[in-house]
Design a protein around this motif. Structure first.
Motif, mmCIF file in Angstrom:
data_model
loop_
_atom_site.group_PDB
_atom_site.id
_atom_site.type_symbol
_atom_site.label_atom_id
_atom_site.label_comp_id
_atom_site.label_asym_id
_atom_site.label_seq_id
_atom_site.Cartn_x
_atom_site.Cartn_y
_atom_site.Cartn_z
ATOM 1 N N MET A 1 6.958 14.741 -5.946
ATOM 2 C CA MET A 1 5.849 13.778 -6.034
ATOM 3 C C MET A 1 5.419 13.368 -4.621
ATOM 4 N N THR A 2 4.111 13.373 -4.374
ATOM 5 C CA THR A 2 3.588 12.971 -3.077
ATOM 6 C C THR A 2 3.732 11.473 -2.893
ATOM 7 N N ASP A 3 4.152 11.063 -1.698
ATOM 8 C CA ASP A 3 4.288 9.638 -1.423
ATOM 9 C C ASP A 3 2.931 8.945 -1.461
ATOM 10 N N LEU A 4 2.925 7.724 -1.994
ATOM 11 C CA LEU A 4 1.737 6.885 -1.966
ATOM 12 C C LEU A 4 1.797 6.033 -0.699
ATOM 13 N N HIS A 5 0.778 6.146 0.134
ATOM 14 C CA HIS A 5 0.714 5.377 1.374
ATOM 15 C C HIS A 5 -0.175 4.151 1.145
ATOM 16 N N ILE A 6 0.406 2.981 1.314
ATOM 17 C CA ILE A 6 -0.294 1.713 1.115
ATOM 18 C C ILE A 6 -0.394 1.002 2.454
ATOM 19 N N GLY A 7 -1.608 0.648 2.840
ATOM 20 C CA GLY A 7 -1.816 -0.049 4.104
ATOM 21 C C GLY A 7 -2.232 -1.491 3.891
ATOM 22 N N PHE A 8 -1.565 -2.388 4.576
ATOM 23 C CA PHE A 8 -1.877 -3.816 4.489
ATOM 24 C C PHE A 8 -2.665 -4.248 5.725
ATOM 25 N N VAL A 29 5.154 4.533 0.830
ATOM 26 C CA VAL A 29 5.229 4.267 2.265
ATOM 27 C C VAL A 29 4.265 3.127 2.563
ATOM 28 N N MET A 30 4.758 2.080 3.214
ATOM 29 C CA MET A 30 3.917 0.920 3.502
ATOM 30 C C MET A 30 3.649 0.821 5.001
ATOM 31 N N LEU A 31 2.385 0.564 5.327
ATOM 32 C CA LEU A 31 1.965 0.370 6.704
ATOM 33 C C LEU A 31 1.275 -0.978 6.816
ATOM 34 N N GLY A 32 1.300 -1.577 7.988
ATOM 35 C CA GLY A 32 0.685 -2.883 8.137
ATOM 36 C C GLY A 32 0.013 -3.076 9.478
ATOM 37 N N PHE A 33 -1.058 -3.866 9.456
ATOM 38 C CA PHE A 33 -1.724 -4.297 10.683
ATOM 39 C C PHE A 33 -2.022 -5.778 10.569
ATOM 40 N N ARG A 60 -6.830 5.678 8.270
ATOM 41 C CA ARG A 60 -6.527 7.104 8.467
ATOM 42 C C ARG A 60 -5.259 7.518 7.731
ATOM 43 N N LYS A 61 -4.302 6.610 7.599
ATOM 44 C CA LYS A 61 -2.980 6.973 7.092
ATOM 45 C C LYS A 61 -2.725 6.558 5.648
ATOM 46 N N ALA A 62 -3.518 5.642 5.089
ATOM 47 C CA ALA A 62 -3.226 5.093 3.758
ATOM 48 C C ALA A 62 -4.322 5.434 2.758
ATOM 49 N N GLN A 63 -3.893 5.805 1.536
ATOM 50 C CA GLN A 63 -4.867 6.017 0.463
ATOM 51 C C GLN A 63 -5.312 4.695 -0.151
ATOM 52 N N ASP A 88 -12.407 8.449 -1.124
ATOM 53 C CA ASP A 88 -11.066 8.605 -1.670
ATOM 54 C C ASP A 88 -10.219 7.340 -1.523
ATOM 55 N N HIS A 89 -10.650 6.433 -0.673
ATOM 56 C CA HIS A 89 -9.884 5.202 -0.483
ATOM 57 C C HIS A 89 -10.018 4.272 -1.696
#
Length: 266
Positions: A1-8, A29-33, A60-63, A88-89
């Motif tokens: 399963m492909t990882d889901l990238h979530i950006g905050f 995978v969680m990313l934050g700014f 660029r990194k999160a769906q 796609d976002h």
């Protein structure tokens, strides 16, 4: 399963609660700014959140992008995000009073938007989140958002026209409950308890009453009658509430908050 990238975008209180709830979710995978590097560093230390240097890096990194900034910051943040967004976002906004159309007009018109209104009990896994989808979002997008916010409590799906009411009721609602608990505890103190003893009695009673409403087939009025003996202590207390029209005061409280939520879009 492909990882889901979530950006905050924004890692304040509500974002932190959701990050905590999602921290054990598989294939995520969680990313934050955050413009406040101290806040971002604190959350990244406590949870598996990857820090980024800009909102553009998030895009660029999160769906899935969770927009967790104040309503007055939305337009500026969307302006920064806009060059990096595509169809796609999925953008999930927690900003009170900001419509999905406003978000698309300030970003890209084909952007998939889900609006959510969580509340602070999310910090203890007992949040209440209202969700609605914008014009471009699909059933699958709504299901994904529901799944994510189920990690911090219950969810309800509404029409966007109902979001101001949800903001007033569950979004602002914890403050009403805290106000009532403080008042009840003060009543207990006046009657001979310590404030701490009275607050424990009041808070646990509120938890129990709420659970009875959520699990019983009876409505609140029926449950109230079950507790009330003619000529008893409960009846004496309820008479004071009725004489002072507490019911209407609470109705007006929600109405005032909903009106303010509508004003935020103007």
């Amino acid at each position: 399963m492909t990882d889901l990238h979530i950006g905050f975008v924004g890692t304040g209180r509500i974002a932190r609660a959701l990050i905590g709830g999602l921290s054990h979710r598989k294939n995520t995978v969680m990313l934050g700014f955050d413009k406040d590097p101290v806040t971002l560093a604190s959350v990244s230390t406590d949870y598996p959140l990857h820090s980024t240097l800009s909102v553009q890096e998030i895009a660029r990194k999160a769906q899935v992008i969770i927009l967790a900034v104040k309503p007055y910051q939305i337009a500026d943040v969307l302006g920064e995000l806009q060059p990096s967004l595509n169809a796609d976002h999925l953008l999930i906004s927690v900003a009170a009073g900001i419509s999905s159309d406003f978000i698309r007009k300030n970003a890209i018109k084909w952007l998939k938007v889900i609006r959510v209104m969580p509340n602070t009990p999310a910090f203890v896994g007992e949040g209440m989140t209202a969700l609605c989808r914008g014009e471009m979002a699909s059933d699958e997008d709504l299901a994904l958002a529901s799944d994510l916010f189920s990690s911090i409590g219950r969810v309800i799906i509404l029409d966007e026209s109902q979001m101001d009411a949800a903001t007033a009721l569950s979004g602002s609602g914890p403050a009403y409950m805290f106000h009532m608990l403080d008042s009840l505890a003060e009543g207990g103190r006046v009657c001979g308890l310590s404030y701490e003893e009275a607050l424990l009695l009041s808070a646990q009673t509120m938890i129990g009453a709420a659970k009875m409403v959520l699990t019983s087939k009876k409505n609140p009025n029926d449950l109230k009658r079950d507790v009330t003996t003619p000529g008893g202590t409960t009846e004496a207390g309820l008479k004071i509430m009725d004489d002072n029209n507490i019911r209407q005061i609470l109705v007006d409280t929600v109405a005032a908050a909903a009106a303010r939520s509508r004003e935020l879009m103007k």
